[in-house]
Enzyme design. Structure first.
Site, mmCIF file in Angstrom:
data_model
loop_
_atom_site.group_PDB
_atom_site.id
_atom_site.type_symbol
_atom_site.label_atom_id
_atom_site.label_comp_id
_atom_site.label_asym_id
_atom_site.label_seq_id
_atom_site.Cartn_x
_atom_site.Cartn_y
_atom_site.Cartn_z
ATOM 1 N N HIS A 97 -3.763 -6.398 6.718
ATOM 2 C CA HIS A 97 -2.324 -6.168 6.701
ATOM 3 C C HIS A 97 -1.721 -6.778 5.427
ATOM 4 O O HIS A 97 -2.206 -7.819 4.946
ATOM 5 C CB HIS A 97 -1.672 -6.785 7.940
ATOM 6 C CG HIS A 97 -0.214 -6.424 8.065
ATOM 7 N ND1 HIS A 97 0.767 -7.091 7.363
ATOM 8 C CD2 HIS A 97 0.417 -5.442 8.757
ATOM 9 C CE1 HIS A 97 1.945 -6.534 7.640
ATOM 10 N NE2 HIS A 97 1.757 -5.535 8.485
ATOM 11 N N GLU A 167 0.562 1.631 4.610
ATOM 12 C CA GLU A 167 1.849 0.938 4.647
ATOM 13 C C GLU A 167 2.245 0.546 3.227
ATOM 14 O O GLU A 167 1.717 -0.460 2.701
ATOM 15 C CB GLU A 167 1.746 -0.344 5.464
ATOM 16 C CG GLU A 167 1.401 -0.140 6.906
ATOM 17 C CD GLU A 167 1.784 -1.373 7.726
ATOM 18 O OE1 GLU A 167 2.753 -1.273 8.494
ATOM 19 O OE2 GLU A 167 1.145 -2.414 7.571
#
Ligand code: PGA
Length: 252
Positions: A97, A167
């Site tokens: 992430h 993302e």
């Protein structure tokens, strides 16, 4: 996962108490059970994983670890292992992430984590995305490097198990998501890169979009963005926003 869409609820470092985590989970579960076309993967802080999975016996909600160490055990103060995540009954693991990468996680780390997760029977949700966009299109090269590094030692047959969450870092925590059109372009690029590495099976890889997902952009993103789901931060910890978001997805 047979559901049409996947929604990953990344709670990050929220909520503050187990009591509130249970409350948020109960609400999420109720909404998930009422929604027919999606399954929800809740990624709570590690300390809440076990108490939350213990509360749930159904199929509509699954669990993910937000991060884990690739070693089976050992002197890694503050870490949790992938085996521990599995033992807590999670089936998925976020890998790489942007907020982990910001704190030093490298492409090499993501490669080790992806391989270790697959070995453990945990599905990695590999997060990729560039920090900024330039006219030159350097974001494509950047994402290709992230994918190549993380997936280099994955066996051809295992590649379809992996979920890729694209993302763009500039959209995470911001007001506006990326356009579905730009996502579509990126989804084609991601698939092409994986196919180049692992052959035609790469076409089957599941791609999610993340970054400022809300009820306003979710429908269009799923319809036109060439993705099978969404990775949601802020809107997943606010029951009102989550309800509106899931309603928007349900209408797709
Ligand atoms: P956001 O976060 O939805 O709050 O932008 C997304 C993420 O970081 O996964």
């Amino acid at each position: 996962m047979a559901a049409k869409y996947i929604v990953v609820a990344n709670w990050k470092m929220n909520p503050m108490t187990l009591r509130d985590a249970k409350k948020l989970f109960q609400m999420t579960k109720k909404m998930a059970d009422a929604a027919s076309n999606m399954s929800i993967i809740v990624a709570p802080p590690a300390i809440y994983l076990q108490p939350l999975t213990a509360l749930y016996k159904g199929q509509k909600v699954q669990f993910a670890g937000q991060s884990a160490h690739e070693a089976a055990s050992g002197p890694f103060t503050g870490e949790i292992s992938i085996a521990q995540v599995k033992n807590a009954k999670a089936r998925f693991l976020l890998v790489g992430h942007a907020e982990r990468r910001e704190h030093g996680e490298t492409n090499e780390d993501t490669a080790r984590k992806v391989s270790a997760a697959l070995k453990e029977g945990i599905i990695p949700i590999l997060c990729v995305g560039e920090a900024r966009r330039e006219q030159s299109g350097s974001h494509f090269t950047f994402v290709r490097e992230q994918l190549r590094a993380a997936l280099q030692s994955v066996e051809q047959n295992a590649v379809t198990k992996i979920i890729v969450a694209y993302e763009p870092v500039w959209a995470i925590g911001s007001e506006e998501a990326m356009s579905p059109r730009a996502m579509h372009e990126m989804a084609i690029f991601i698939r092409k890169t994986i196919v180049e590495m692992h052959g035609a099976k790469g076409y089957g890889v599941k791609i999610l979009y993340g970054g400022a997902v809300s009820e306003k952009n979710a429908g269009a993103m799923l319809k036109e963005g060439d993705v099978v789901g969404l990775l949601v931060g802020r809107a997943s910890i606010n029951p009102k926003e989550l309800a509106a978001l899931l309603t928007a997805i349900q209408e797709q």
